[in-house]
Design an enzyme around this catalytic site. Structure first.
Site, PDB file in Angstrom:
ATOM      1  N   LYS A  96      64.644  13.037  56.841  1.00 52.61           N
ATOM      2  CA  LYS A  96      63.303  13.273  56.302  1.00 52.61           C
ATOM      3  C   LYS A  96      63.303  13.081  54.785  1.00 52.61           C
ATOM      4  O   LYS A  96      64.295  12.649  54.214  1.00 52.61           O
ATOM      5  CB  LYS A  96      62.823  14.666  56.719  1.00 52.61           C
ATOM      6  CG  LYS A  96      63.033  14.966  58.218  1.00 52.61           C
ATOM      7  CD  LYS A  96      62.314  13.975  59.144  1.00 52.61           C
ATOM      8  CE  LYS A  96      62.871  13.980  60.555  1.00 52.61           C
ATOM      9  NZ  LYS A  96      62.358  14.954  61.447  1.00 52.61           N
TER      10      LYS A  96
HETATM   11  C1  LIG Z   1      62.616  15.468  62.850  1.00 51.65           C
HETATM   12  C2  LIG Z   1      61.460  16.001  63.572  1.00 51.65           C
HETATM   13  C3  LIG Z   1      61.462  17.286  64.130  1.00 51.65           C
HETATM   14  C4  LIG Z   1      62.693  18.150  64.162  1.00 51.65           C
HETATM   15  O1  LIG Z   1      63.139  18.504  62.897  1.00 51.65           O
HETATM   16  P1  LIG Z   1      64.518  19.350  62.746  1.00 51.65           P
HETATM   17  O2  LIG Z   1      64.441  19.880  61.351  1.00 51.65           O
HETATM   18  O3  LIG Z   1      65.622  18.359  62.924  1.00 51.65           O
HETATM   19  O4  LIG Z   1      64.531  20.400  63.774  1.00 51.65           O
HETATM   20  C5  LIG Z   1      60.303  17.747  64.717  1.00 51.65           C
HETATM   21  N1  LIG Z   1      59.192  16.991  64.767  1.00 51.65           N
HETATM   22  C6  LIG Z   1      59.156  15.744  64.271  1.00 51.65           C
HETATM   23  C7  LIG Z   1      57.892  14.954  64.340  1.00 51.65           C
HETATM   24  C8  LIG Z   1      60.298  15.186  63.664  1.00 51.65           C
HETATM   25  O5  LIG Z   1      60.251  13.944  63.192  1.00 51.65           O
END
Ligand SMILES: *Cc1c(COP(=O)(O)O)cnc(C)c1O
Length: 381
Positions: A182
């Site tokens: 992210k």
């Molecule tokens: C990456 C992601 C998640 C999960 O995030 P984590 O921090 O890895 O638990 C949830 N929703 C979306 C849309 C994502 O892209």
């Protein structure tokens, strides 16, 4: 030629110094840095309350708990999302109901949500997929009068805007991710932001075993008061080590988003004349951070998506298949759902191009040249 990765976190000496300081302080678990990160995040995202947790997955889970969603309830979610979005419904004993998405944004719309509503719907999770802002206002206009909570999954959305404000600011409750894929990373980590003080208080309690006295408070006193466990809670805490990194990363957010938008525009211009490629772009009502810059491959481009991925791999370019379709995963086999034609089209025909802050123009040209080589030679799959 060297490998071009799809994503690389941007971490440096400032993060190292911040972590070192935490280690030297002797307090590494949830403490003052987590509180400072929460305050900085709430201010940057223009929301009154922020509660740090261990991931976006646990943030989504807690968001549904504080919204009172549970067994017997339906939660409308896009299938076109990382599987954690749908799993959140299951964690609280509710049933996910898959909604289709808009082909331009990859996000649910008021119409696709309306189609998926059932008499049991208690919540809708909308996603800013790949950092493309979702058109939240229309969905809230539909859901608010029906007493359906709209949870925003802004895992990918830090730095994207909706109607001139940060995404997530217009939702009652929003979940964020700090996974390295992210835009802001703490290794692993997440945040809940909310406009409701009561939900923020309950989330703070539940992330720490629903303990009446926090670990940080107990540590401050020589003779700590006896704590009580007010309900069955969780350990969803973030550490101060992570929060220290998050504070540094948050300070870089504007710079990171500006660079990503520059690189996205450069891709778009360099490939504008290639027929059969369609790039995701800003919607009319907001701006994207292009956390995932995807493009749809279709006729008359000479290769299909799998062919283009393989061709890019030969050029040492590590692109990725587009966003997954949760309804096709074994975890959701047998769950009934309505038609999801756009989800299936996008998941089968899109790919995500390499894009990261430190990407050089030479690296980007390696990707562009590889794509242009197929387009001009007319190789078929
Ligand atoms: C990456 C992601 C998640 C999960 O995030 P984590 O921090 O890895 O638990 C949830 N929703 C979306 C849309 C994502 O892209």
């Amino acid at each position: 030629m060297t490998r071009v990765n799809v994503m690389q976190p941007w971490l440096g000496a400032e993060e190292v110094a911040a972590v070192t300081e935490v280690i030297e302080s002797g307090w590494v678990a949830q403490g003052p840095r987590v509180a400072a990160f929460e305050a900085a995040f709430a201010a940057r995202m223009q929301v009154p309350y922020a509660v740090a947790v261990s991931s976006c997955t646990t943030a989504l889970h807690l968001a549904l708990v504080v919204a009172g969603v549970g067994p017997g309830d339906d939660v409308v979610v896009p299938s076109f999302s990382f599987i954690a979005t749908a799993n959140a419904a299951r964690y609280v004993g509710a049933q996910p109901v898959f909604a289709d998405v808009d082909p331009e944004t990859g996000n649910v719309t008021v119409d696709t949500v309306k189609t998926a509503l059932t008499p049991q719907t208690r919540a809708v999770i909308v996603v800013d997929q790949g950092g493309i802002p979702v058109d939240l206002a229309a969905i809230r206009e539909l859901c608010d009068p029906l007493d359906i909570t709209v949870v925003e999954d802004a895992a990918c959305g830090a730095g994207s805007t909706y109607r001139g404000r940060p995404v997530g600011a217009g939702a009652e409750v929003t979940a964020w991710s700090f996974h390295p894929r992210k835009i802001v990373t703490t290794g692993e980590g997440g945040m809940i932001t909310t406009t409701r003080e009561d939900w923020a208080d309950r989330a703070r309690l539940l992330r720490e075993h629903a303990m009446s006295v926090s670990a940080a408070e107990r540590h401050r006193s020589v003779l700590p008061p006896a704590e009580q466990y007010l309900e069955v809670g969780y350990n969803f805490r973030m550490t101060d080590l992570q929060a220290a990194v998050g504070i540094v990363q948050l300070g870089r957010l504007d710079e990171v988003v500006a660079r990503r938008r520059e690189l996205a525009a450069r891709y778009r211009e360099a490939l504008a004349d290639v027929r059969g490629l369609r790039f995701v772009d800003d919607p009319a009502y907001g701006t994207a951070n292009f956390q995932s810059l995807w493009l749809e491959v279709s006729d008359p481009f000479p290769l299909d998506r799998e062919g283009l991925l393989a061709h890019l791999a030969e050029a040492d370019v590590s692109a990725r298949r587009g966003i997954m379709a949760s309804h096709r995963q074994p975890a959701y086999a047998g769950l009934e759902h309505g038609p999801l034609p756009v989800t299936e089209r996008l998941t089968d025909n899109t790919l995500i191009l390499p894009l990261f802050h430190q990407m050089t123009e030479a690296q980007q040209d390696q990707v562009i040249d590889a794509i242009r080589a197929v387009a001009s030679t007319g190789v078929t799959s």
